[in-house]
Design a protein around this motif. Structure first.
Motif, PDB file in Angstrom:
ATOM      1  N   ARG A 213       0.835  -1.207   0.000  1.00 52.61           N
ATOM      2  CA  ARG A 213       0.000   0.000   0.000  1.00 52.61           C
ATOM      3  C   ARG A 213       0.867   1.253   0.000  1.00 52.61           C
ATOM      4  NH1 ARG A 213      -4.755   1.802   4.330  1.00 52.61           N
ATOM      5  NH2 ARG A 213      -5.021   3.896   3.485  1.00 52.61           N
ATOM      6  N   TRP A 214       1.926   1.240   0.785  1.00 54.69           N
ATOM      7  CA  TRP A 214       2.819   2.396   0.847  1.00 54.69           C
ATOM      8  C   TRP A 214       3.472   2.641  -0.508  1.00 54.69           C
ATOM      9  CZ3 TRP A 214       4.556   6.792   2.189  1.00 54.69           C
ATOM     10  CH2 TRP A 214       5.898   7.142   2.036  1.00 54.69           C
ATOM     11  N   TRP A 215       3.934   1.572  -1.128  1.00 54.52           N
ATOM     12  CA  TRP A 215       4.648   1.737  -2.394  1.00 54.52           C
ATOM     13  C   TRP A 215       3.712   2.128  -3.542  1.00 54.52           C
ATOM     14  CZ3 TRP A 215       7.282  -3.470  -1.067  1.00 54.52           C
ATOM     15  CH2 TRP A 215       8.385  -3.235  -0.233  1.00 54.52           C
ATOM     16  N   THR A 216       2.470   1.679  -3.507  1.00 48.80           N
ATOM     17  CA  THR A 216       1.566   1.965  -4.620  1.00 48.80           C
ATOM     18  C   THR A 216       0.725   3.225  -4.410  1.00 48.80           C
ATOM     19  OG1 THR A 216      -0.101   0.477  -3.666  1.00 48.80           O
ATOM     20  CG2 THR A 216       1.402  -0.451  -5.306  1.00 48.80           C
ATOM     21  N   GLU A 217       0.348   3.515  -3.151  1.00 46.08           N
ATOM     22  CA  GLU A 217      -0.546   4.636  -2.879  1.00 46.08           C
ATOM     23  C   GLU A 217       0.131   5.802  -2.167  1.00 46.08           C
ATOM     24  OE1 GLU A 217      -4.049   3.340  -0.833  1.00 46.08           O
ATOM     25  OE2 GLU A 217      -4.241   1.509  -2.037  1.00 46.08           O
ATOM     26  N   GLY A 218       1.321   5.570  -1.623  1.00 42.42           N
ATOM     27  CA  GLY A 218       1.998   6.641  -0.901  1.00 42.42           C
ATOM     28  C   GLY A 218       1.463   6.863   0.507  1.00 42.42           C
ATOM     29  N   THR A 219       0.630   5.947   0.997  1.00 40.40           N
ATOM     30  CA  THR A 219       0.086   6.015   2.343  1.00 40.40           C
ATOM     31  C   THR A 219       0.376   4.695   3.040  1.00 40.40           C
ATOM     32  OG1 THR A 219      -1.715   7.437   1.577  1.00 40.40           O
ATOM     33  CG2 THR A 219      -1.985   6.399   3.735  1.00 40.40           C
ATOM     34  N   PRO A 220       0.956   4.719   4.232  1.00 41.12           N
ATOM     35  CA  PRO A 220       1.306   3.461   4.889  1.00 41.12           C
ATOM     36  C   PRO A 220       0.083   2.710   5.384  1.00 41.12           C
ATOM     37  CG  PRO A 220       1.790   5.316   6.324  1.00 41.12           C
ATOM     38  CD  PRO A 220       1.402   5.884   5.002  1.00 41.12           C
ATOM     39  N   ASP A 221       0.275   1.445   5.673  1.00 41.00           N
ATOM     40  CA  ASP A 221      -0.768   0.608   6.243  1.00 41.00           C
ATOM     41  C   ASP A 221      -1.357   1.290   7.485  1.00 41.00           C
ATOM     42  OD1 ASP A 221      -1.772  -1.603   8.131  1.00 41.00           O
ATOM     43  OD2 ASP A 221      -1.435  -2.724   6.280  1.00 41.00           O
TER      44      ASP A 221
END
Length: 226
Positions: A89-97
């Motif tokens: 999620r962090w790598w694709t959306e820029g927001t951490p879990d």
């Protein structure tokens, strides 16, 4: 007056509820909102803490915090390590879990948000962007377009995780020193993200939370670990 970068603005929003541009204009609507813990997020999972060094430091930790509290803190530190090393999620959306925000103190969460896009700070405390070249022939940032699987188990070093109590901050805190790794698939590349961290944990109303993290170096990208 010098304009604040968006990251500094984010901390100002967290503390003051608003952030304006340096010329006294209206709030910058383009600045990302500060990361905060979502009260609807379920209780964070306890990750396998792996082997632990049962030395004097561990015995003092048990005597200080309780026999049931130290394993819980170790599990939460390990969870932070896992979510920081490999989070699609962090790598694709820029927001951490969402769990990560619940596992960090609000103050440290704000520091981490400032840290991720500030090259002056050097080695990231927790979250790292995927490298263009991992040094082993994998273009991970490009490979991400082919899919991401971060479901592999958390891996540990052979020497075990060390625990000790630090009483220098006015109240005792727990210090956890361990080696962590996660196998992750990015497109056709199967690699392992590895890091040595020293975590500081405090007991809060939300349970054990990480209030600081010191990595040994940048994330070490290596071949898939068995």
């Amino acid at each position: 007056m010098r304009r604040l970068p968006w990251t500094a603005c984010a901390v100002a929003v967290l503390a003051l509820g608003a952030c304006t541009s340096g010329d006294g204009g209206s709030p910058d609507a383009s600045a990302p909102a500060p990361w905060t813990a979502d009260p609807t997020t379920p209780e964070p999972a306890l990750e396998d803490a792996g082997p632990v060094v049962l030395d004097e430091g561990y015995r003092e930790a048990v005597a200080t915090f309780g026999e049931d509290q130290v394993p819980e803190a170790l599990g939460r530190a390990a969870r932070v390590a896992r979510l920081s090393l490999a989070d699609c999620r962090w790598w694709t959306e820029g927001t951490p879990d969402r769990e990560l925000a619940a596992l960090l103190t609000p103050e440290f969460l704000a520091e981490v948000q400032l840290d991720v896009d500030d090259p002056v700070r050097g080695v990231p405390m927790l979250l790292s962007h995927l490298p263009v070249d991992d040094g082993n022939g994998h273009a991970l940032a490009t490979d991400l377009a082919g899919g991401c699987d971060d479901s592999g188990p958390l891996l540990h070093g052979p020497l075990g995780t060390a625990v000790r109590v630090d009483r220098g901050a006015g109240r005792p805190v727990l210090v956890v020193d361990g080696h962590y790794g996660v196998n992750v698939s990015l497109g056709d590349s199967e690699v392992s993200a590895n890091q040595d961290w020293v975590f500081t944990l405090v007991r809060t109303d939300a349970g054990w939370q990480v209030s600081g993290a010191t990595p040994s170096a940048s994330t070490n990208w290596a071949p898939w670990r068995s």
